[in-house]
Scaffold this active site. Structure first.
Site, PDB file in Angstrom:
ATOM      1  N   CYS A  61       0.829  -1.221   0.000  1.00 24.19           N
ATOM      2  CA  CYS A  61       0.000   0.000   0.000  1.00 24.19           C
ATOM      3  C   CYS A  61       0.854   1.257   0.000  1.00 24.19           C
ATOM      4  O   CYS A  61       0.427   2.307  -0.501  1.00 24.19           O
ATOM      5  CB  CYS A  61      -0.897   0.044   1.241  1.00 24.19           C
ATOM      6  SG  CYS A  61      -1.449  -1.523   1.889  1.00 24.19           S
ATOM      7  N   ASP A  93      -3.436  -2.883   7.928  1.00 20.05           N
ATOM      8  CA  ASP A  93      -4.447  -3.766   8.491  1.00 20.05           C
ATOM      9  C   ASP A  93      -4.323  -5.212   8.028  1.00 20.05           C
ATOM     10  O   ASP A  93      -4.540  -6.142   8.804  1.00 20.05           O
ATOM     11  CB  ASP A  93      -5.852  -3.250   8.143  1.00 20.05           C
ATOM     12  CG  ASP A  93      -6.191  -1.986   8.928  1.00 20.05           C
ATOM     13  OD1 ASP A  93      -5.283  -1.454   9.602  1.00 20.05           O
ATOM     14  OD2 ASP A  93      -7.339  -1.545   8.877  1.00 20.05           O
ATOM     15  N   LYS A 136      -5.870   3.556   7.529  1.00 17.08           N
ATOM     16  CA  LYS A 136      -5.998   4.637   8.507  1.00 17.08           C
ATOM     17  C   LYS A 136      -5.187   5.869   8.132  1.00 17.08           C
ATOM     18  O   LYS A 136      -5.417   6.950   8.675  1.00 17.08           O
ATOM     19  CB  LYS A 136      -5.584   4.146   9.907  1.00 17.08           C
ATOM     20  CG  LYS A 136      -6.314   2.908  10.371  1.00 17.08           C
ATOM     21  CD  LYS A 136      -7.822   3.031  10.276  1.00 17.08           C
ATOM     22  CE  LYS A 136      -8.530   1.705  10.472  1.00 17.08           C
ATOM     23  NZ  LYS A 136      -8.312   0.714   9.408  1.00 17.08           N
ATOM     24  N   SER A 482     -13.380  -5.089   8.522  1.00 12.97           N
ATOM     25  CA  SER A 482     -12.638  -4.646   7.352  1.00 12.97           C
ATOM     26  C   SER A 482     -13.607  -4.318   6.234  1.00 12.97           C
ATOM     27  O   SER A 482     -14.707  -4.876   6.153  1.00 12.97           O
ATOM     28  CB  SER A 482     -11.691  -5.765   6.903  1.00 12.97           C
ATOM     29  OG  SER A 482     -11.220  -5.520   5.608  1.00 12.97           O
TER      30      SER A 482
END
Length: 579
Positions: A61, A93, A136, A482
């Site tokens: 990511c 995550d 986040k 999620s």
């Protein structure tokens, strides 16, 4: 006076924060540091633009973010500013999932916002371009922008391309689900290993409409991102152009003094909630939008979000409830294509300002509807008439709860409770195949305070789906889910168990009734019995009695208001941008 390079009026630093570190004889010591880094007197005289990156090697990511941030520097320089890059953390995550590491995830949102705020405040930067990639870090970066209120642009690093397995596009969500299939004896271990090697083929955030892509859509809908910039996959070379354009455009916002709070008004938050529902986005949108609104001092809680969900058609056929991934949505025309049809049906506020300096409606006017793409439905003919995410309220959740119904066939559920006091015990029961069809699984003491940290439950929900139990049981938690979760999974139940909410009083066998069409969630136990249980209830002590998670638990508020840790703009005595 004109800046010869740009033929534009030079910036007057007398009202910019950076004057405190660059202007006057008394700032000679400060300037000496900038000369040490190779800046010239001309560079120091220009506005200082923070380029904040959540880049790191923690997960794909984030691996392209630093490179994109460095490209942004060139745009800032071309626009007449001096870029100052710094980094912040992320907790990824997908890697934190299913163990104690997930307790750090939501808390990282606050750390990201706080760290960006502190770096900008400490160095007196005049504007901010923020790059984020993992769940986040997106709301955390935007929260910092709204808190600081310097001219700001948010840039998403882009999604991963879909993996390919057995002639189908796959995402990491499929890997979580295959764990359940293996536990059920429905596939060999070799399938697990084969899928894990191809599901994530390179750089970028999770490809489905999970939390990262949901909040990337929010960035455009709320006006903080450049039009149609966020759904472009991370590996695409054109992302360099987006990064450069953001750097250049931030200087235009600084010239015109267009700030995040000019952009993110109440109607902009309503637009953002509309896009979460229309795309079948993550339930975490119902947590992050109130947290962002808190930074502006706008009242916008879970119920405000849920009320918008009620009147929003579900029109984007995206995973996990649908067929397609972010790459497909980008190729279909992106977030603005989706907003084109919503605005045509009167479902968006087109008068909201954006970082282009134009209104949302003016930006949308530049988009031509593409009737040949298959990802985004016309709002006149939606996949379903109401949104992919629904708010719930009732005797089990007086302060609300949230469920993602996109792709679900069953919207009502009633059954006996099966109670667990942590996710690990639940996952063990799923692996042992001791969960029975028709049960309502309760996972409690996983809320913001009780976890602490409000863990996501993807490992458990995906394993249930892999077992073929996805819509044969319901799962309720004061924790989170999620964006990759599917099935009858209800999160954000409040008040949470740690503060003695009704979920703390549930016992095995209690009947729980859920109706996602009516928006209700009720515990079928009489008030007298509940009062007796409440008297006997005692608070639990968690294992985090020092450090960051202890501090988080002391300060965090309820999920209904975004699980925030400070009073927000309503308690401000000053705004950083005006120091």
């Amino acid at each position: 006076m004109l800046d010869d390079a740009k033929k534009r009026p030079a910036f007057d630093k007398s009202k910019l924060p950076s004057r405190h570190v660059t202007v006057g004889p008394e700032r000679a010591p400060h300037r000496s540091y900038y000369y040490a880094m190779g800046l010239t007197a001309e560079d120091i005289a220009k506005p200082f633009v923070a380029v904040a990156s959540a880049g790191n090697d923690s997960a794909p990511c984030n691996t392209t973010l630093d490179a994109q941030a460095d490209i942004c520097r060139g745009g800032v320089i071309e626009g007449g500013g001096t870029p100052r890059r710094f980094n912040t953390i992320t907790v990824t995550d997908g890697i934190a999932m299913g163990h104690q590491g997930m307790k750090s995830s939501l808390a990282s949102r606050e750390v990201i916002a706080d760290s960006v705020e502190l770096s900008v405040r400490g160095h007196c930067y005049d504007a901010l371009v923020g790059f984020a990639g993992c769940d986040k870090s997106l709301p955390g970066m935007m929260m910092a922008m709204l808190r600081l209120n310097v001219p700001s642009i948010f840039v998403y690093g882009g999604s991963i391309l879909p993996g390919r397995y057995k002639d189908k596009d796959v995402t990491v969500g499929d890997v979580f689900e295959v764990v359940g299939k293996y536990a059920a004896g429905a596939c060999p271990l070799s399938d697990v290993h084969d899928l894990e090697k191809v599901a994530c083929p390179g750089h970028g955030a999770c490809g489905g409409q999970f939390t990262a892509n949901t909040m990337a859509c929010v960035g455009e809908a709320i006006g903080l991102s450049l039009p149609n910039s966020n759904m472009m996959p991370a590996p695409y070379k054109d992302r360099a152009g987006i990064a450069h354009a953001a750097g250049k455009q931030i200087m235009e916002l600084l010239r015109r003094n267009i700030r995040p709070r000019d952009i993110c008004i109440k109607e902009a938050f309503e637009n953002a909630a509309r896009i979460v529902a229309a795309t079948g986005g993550s339930t975490n949108g119902g947590l992050h939008l109130p947290a962002m609104a808190n930074e502006v001092g706008i009242a916008f809680d879970l119920f405000d979000v849920a009320n918008i969900f009620k009147t929003t058609p579900y029109i984007a056929d995206l995973k996990p409830g649908g067929k397609y991934v972010a790459k497909d949505m980008h190729e279909a025309g992106g977030v603005y294509m989706l907003m084109k049809t919503l605005l045509a049906e009167g479902l968006l506020h087109g008068n909201c300002l954006t970082v282009t300096g134009k209104t949302l409606g003016e930006n949308i006017d530049a988009v031509t509807w593409n009737p040949n793409q298959k990802v985004i439905y016309d709002a006149k003919k939606p996949i379903s008439p109401t949104g992919g995410v629904v708010g719930l309220r009732g005797s089990l959740a007086p302060d609300g709860a949230i469920v993602k119904v996109a792709g679900m066939h069953r919207l009502q559920f009633e059954g006996p409770a099966r109670v667990f006091d942590c996710e690990e015990d639940t996952f063990a029961a799923v692996e042992a195949r001791s969960i029975k069809e028709g049960e309502v699984i309760i996972i409690r003491y996983e809320g913001p305070k009780g976890g602490p940290g409000m863990r996501e439950m993807l490992s458990t929900t995906a394993a249930l789906y892999g077992l073929g139990m996805g819509e044969k049981v319901a799962l309720i938690t004061d924790g989170r889910f999620s964006g990759a979760t599917r099935g009858f999974c209800i999160g954000h139940v409040g008040p949470e168990a740690a503060v003695g909410g009704p979920i703390a009083l549930v016992k095995d066998g209690d009947i729980i009734s859920i109706d996602a069409e009516k928006g209700t969630i009720d515990l079928k136990v009489d008030e007298k019995t509940l009062a007796e249980r409440k008297k006997a209830w005692t608070p639990r002590k968690n294992n985090y009695q020092s450090g960051a998670l202890w501090r988080y638990a002391q300060n965090v508020g309820p999920a209904v208001n975004g699980a925030v840790t400070h009073p927000g703009a309503k308690a401000e005595t000053h705004v950083y941008a005006d120091i």
